[in-house]
Design an enzyme around this catalytic site. Structure first.
Site, mmCIF file in Angstrom:
data_model
loop_
_atom_site.group_PDB
_atom_site.id
_atom_site.type_symbol
_atom_site.label_atom_id
_atom_site.label_comp_id
_atom_site.label_asym_id
_atom_site.label_seq_id
_atom_site.Cartn_x
_atom_site.Cartn_y
_atom_site.Cartn_z
ATOM 1 N N GLY A 165 -16.446 24.911 34.841
ATOM 2 C CA GLY A 165 -15.803 26.039 34.812
ATOM 3 C C GLY A 165 -15.297 26.648 33.337
ATOM 4 C CD GLU A 288 -23.891 24.116 37.752
ATOM 5 O OE1 GLU A 288 -23.901 23.932 36.580
ATOM 6 O OE2 GLU A 288 -22.865 23.873 38.420
ATOM 7 N NE ARG A 292 -24.113 16.006 38.384
ATOM 8 C CZ ARG A 292 -23.546 16.162 39.425
ATOM 9 N NH1 ARG A 292 -23.686 15.708 40.341
ATOM 10 N NH2 ARG A 292 -22.866 17.443 39.578
ATOM 11 C CB VAL A 295 -20.187 13.649 45.525
ATOM 12 C CG1 VAL A 295 -19.320 12.932 46.495
ATOM 13 C CG2 VAL A 295 -19.759 13.286 44.271
ATOM 14 N NE ARG A 338 -17.320 15.835 47.347
ATOM 15 C CZ ARG A 338 -17.722 16.135 46.267
ATOM 16 N NH1 ARG A 338 -17.075 15.835 45.264
ATOM 17 N NH2 ARG A 338 -18.918 16.649 46.215
HETATM 18 P P1 ADP Z 1 -19.752 25.162 36.070
HETATM 19 O O1 ADP Z 1 -21.271 24.694 35.678
HETATM 20 O O2 ADP Z 1 -18.927 25.497 34.835
HETATM 21 O O3 ADP Z 1 -19.148 24.526 36.951
HETATM 22 P P2 ADP Z 1 -21.193 27.557 37.793
HETATM 23 O O4 ADP Z 1 -21.958 28.216 37.409
HETATM 24 O O5 ADP Z 1 -21.435 26.255 38.719
HETATM 25 O O6 ADP Z 1 -20.062 26.665 36.451
HETATM 26 O O7 ADP Z 1 -19.984 28.109 38.440
HETATM 27 C C1 ADP Z 1 -18.531 27.724 38.820
HETATM 28 C C2 ADP Z 1 -17.960 28.233 39.989
HETATM 29 O O8 ADP Z 1 -17.609 29.520 39.427
HETATM 30 C C3 ADP Z 1 -19.107 28.494 41.010
HETATM 31 O O9 ADP Z 1 -18.838 27.367 42.067
HETATM 32 C C4 ADP Z 1 -18.220 29.631 41.742
HETATM 33 O O10 ADP Z 1 -17.268 29.629 42.549
HETATM 34 C C5 ADP Z 1 -17.867 30.563 40.357
HETATM 35 N N1 ADP Z 1 -19.028 31.467 40.076
HETATM 36 C C6 ADP Z 1 -19.759 31.348 39.103
HETATM 37 N N2 ADP Z 1 -20.899 32.502 38.852
HETATM 38 C C7 ADP Z 1 -20.172 33.435 39.822
HETATM 39 C C8 ADP Z 1 -20.700 34.462 40.254
HETATM 40 N N3 ADP Z 1 -21.659 35.114 39.655
HETATM 41 N N4 ADP Z 1 -19.985 35.050 41.214
HETATM 42 C C9 ADP Z 1 -18.976 34.519 41.880
HETATM 43 N N5 ADP Z 1 -18.432 33.406 41.413
HETATM 44 C C10 ADP Z 1 -19.144 32.703 40.551
#
Ligand code: ADP
Length: 454
Positions: A165, A288, A292, A295, A338
């Site tokens: 995040g 993303e 890997r 969980v 979990r």
């Molecule tokens: P990180 O790799 O830092 O965990 P992510 O791309 O997986 O980043 O995003 C983390 C979280 O942020 C997501 O699970 C989602 O809840 C929120 N998020 C990311 N991008 C968006 C988006 N475009 N719209 C709404 N929420 C988002």
């Protein structure tokens, strides 16, 4: 097949990998920190090597110590599990340089899919749906403003190298966007040494749905359908299920196939998860790729019968995937809760210390993956997950009933866990009706909704 696999991890996932390795006829070497010296999983390994003090930075994250443990114990492969070094391309590269097989993708495939900008480009080529937004890194605030005008506010600024995040900013106005761009870049530069950021549409109400994929070194890639991980708190998943309920099968099928195509195009070997957000109209947008094992892999194992961990070891050894896409079928419904050593009544405060009582449930369709037993002392150094309770049944309704029964049988004390919360969650209306979004648990707990993981 490998002769001896070193496991660069701890806890339930170390035990999970030991079991898979043993079934494949491989010996195991488990590295451990001083804080884990009494870890019950170590008894199951053929060899153990201490790699340093409790803090992960001095043990489970030390590439040099893990590699020398592998060399002195004559391991021919390393399984990283999840967390720690699992998504560290440099670690995968060092393994290759030292002639030790990294059980996971090549460093190149990991880097390609690990960088969010190159990953987005891979997705576009494979027809995997992505968020509208900029295709490349944005430096000029005017360019960001133009992108936001085109796609409409709110938007989110994200770091190409992002994780946990960090380097994310939500912007609802032009002013917030300009500020967000600068601060996200700064944060990303400090956290990842890479300040590249991009802008995409921000989705207000979304479900988290992900697709489990497997690839081998012969150019094959398949998907094992999807999982729903919408039940989260502060972006930490609490409950996962498979398949995602209420999603149109045709939409689902297209998304799953495109995810597998992406993995195939990346020449990916091992287990990967393509994560998506889904809006209320069932539009999918890729978030993303996790390069890997995750969980929540057991819910996929339950509905497909495929052993994800064994497959990841087999493909690393050069074997082709056991099953083709046509041979994969979904059977029934699975849910995972979990079990975290945290006190939900006190702000989810971690609960390290002695576990006196630990009575796990059993019976048809019940699986518990845990490294804990009575007398185990939970060290304060690592994450608080002490186990996973997984149930499988014919229908989602049956699976919920089975989960409720299993939780009522599960006794842990005196430390507090998330089990009572799970019981409440699976009985609440948003969950039962799968009419939820990623902030539903926080709303239920009446906590402020965070915008990004902390
Ligand atoms: P990180 O790799 O830092 O965990 P992510 O791309 O997986 O980043 O995003 C983390 C979280 O942020 C997501 O699970 C989602 O809840 C929120 N998020 C990311 N991008 C968006 C988006 N475009 N719209 C709404 N929420 C988002």
């Amino acid at each position: 097949m490998f002769e001896r696999i070193l496991i660069a991890n701890r806890g339930e996932i170390a035990l999970r990998i030991i079991r898979a390795a043993r079934e494949l006829g491989c010996e195991t070497v488990c590295v451990f920190s001083q804080a884990d010296r009494d870890g019950p999983w170590l008894e199951q390994a053929d060899h153990t090597v201490c790699i340093g003090p409790g803090p992960s930075a001095e043990s489970y994250l030390r590439i040099d110590r893990i590699i020398s443990a592998a060399e002195t114990s004559h391991a021919d492969a390393i399984h990283p599990g999840y967390g720690f070094l699992a998504e560290n391309a440099q670690f995968a590269e060092v393994c290759r340089d030292c002639n030790i097989e990294f059980i996971g993708p090549s460093p190149e495939a990991m880097a390609l899919l690990g960088d969010k900008i190159s990953c987005k480009n891979m997705a576009r080529e494979a027809g995997t749906p992505i968020f509208p937004g900029s295709h490349d890194a944005i430096e000029d605030p005017n360019e960001a403003i133009q992108v936001a005008k085109d796609i409409g506010y709110p938007v989110i600024v994200k770091a190409a190298a992002g994780g946990g995040g960090r380097g994310m900013r939500i912007a609802r106005t032009e002013e917030e966007l300009v500020d967000g761009l600068a601060s996200a870049r700064q944060e990303a530069e400090a956290a990842f040494g890479n300040g590249a950021v991009y802008v995409e549409k921000f989705l207000e109400h979304a479900r988290h749905i992900e697709v489990q994929c497997l690839g081998d070194k012969h150019g094959n890639a398949i998907h094992l359908f999807n999982r729903d991980c919408t039940s989260q708190r502060r972006h930490q998943k609490l409950i996962e299920e498979a398949p995602a309920p209420g999603v149109d099968p045709a939409v689902c099928d297209g998304v799953c196939k495109s995810a597998a195509a992406m993995i195939r195009n990346a020449r990916y070997s091992g287990a990967a998860t393509v994560e998506f957000l889904m809006d209320r109209d069932q539009n999918f947008y890729m978030l993303e790729v996790n390069t890997r094992v995750q969980v929540e892999h057991p819910v996929t194992e339950a509905i497909t019968g495929v052993d994800v961990v064994k497959e990841s070891i087999r493909v690393a050894a050069g074997e082709p995937l056991l099953k083709s896409q046509d041979e994969i079928e979904v059977r029934g419904h699975a849910i995972e809760c979990r079990v975290n050593a945290e006190d939900p009544d006190r702000g989810f405060m971690p609960q390290p210390g002695l576990v006196e009582e630990f009575n796990v449930p059993g019976g048809m369709g019940v699986r518990v993956d845990t490294h804990v037993r009575p007398g185990y002392r939970i060290p304060p150094n690592y994450d608080s997950m002490i186990g996973k309770l997984i149930v499988h049944a014919d229908t989602r309704t049956d699976a919920i009933a089975r989960m409720d029964s299993a939780i009522s049988e599960f006794r842990v004390g005196p430390i507090k866990t998330t089990l009572p919360l799970h019981r409440r969650l699976i009985a609440s209306e948003p969950f039962v009706k799968h009419d939820f979004d990623i902030h539903w648990v926080e709303r239920l707990l009446e906590e402020p909704e965070p915008v990004a993981a902390d």
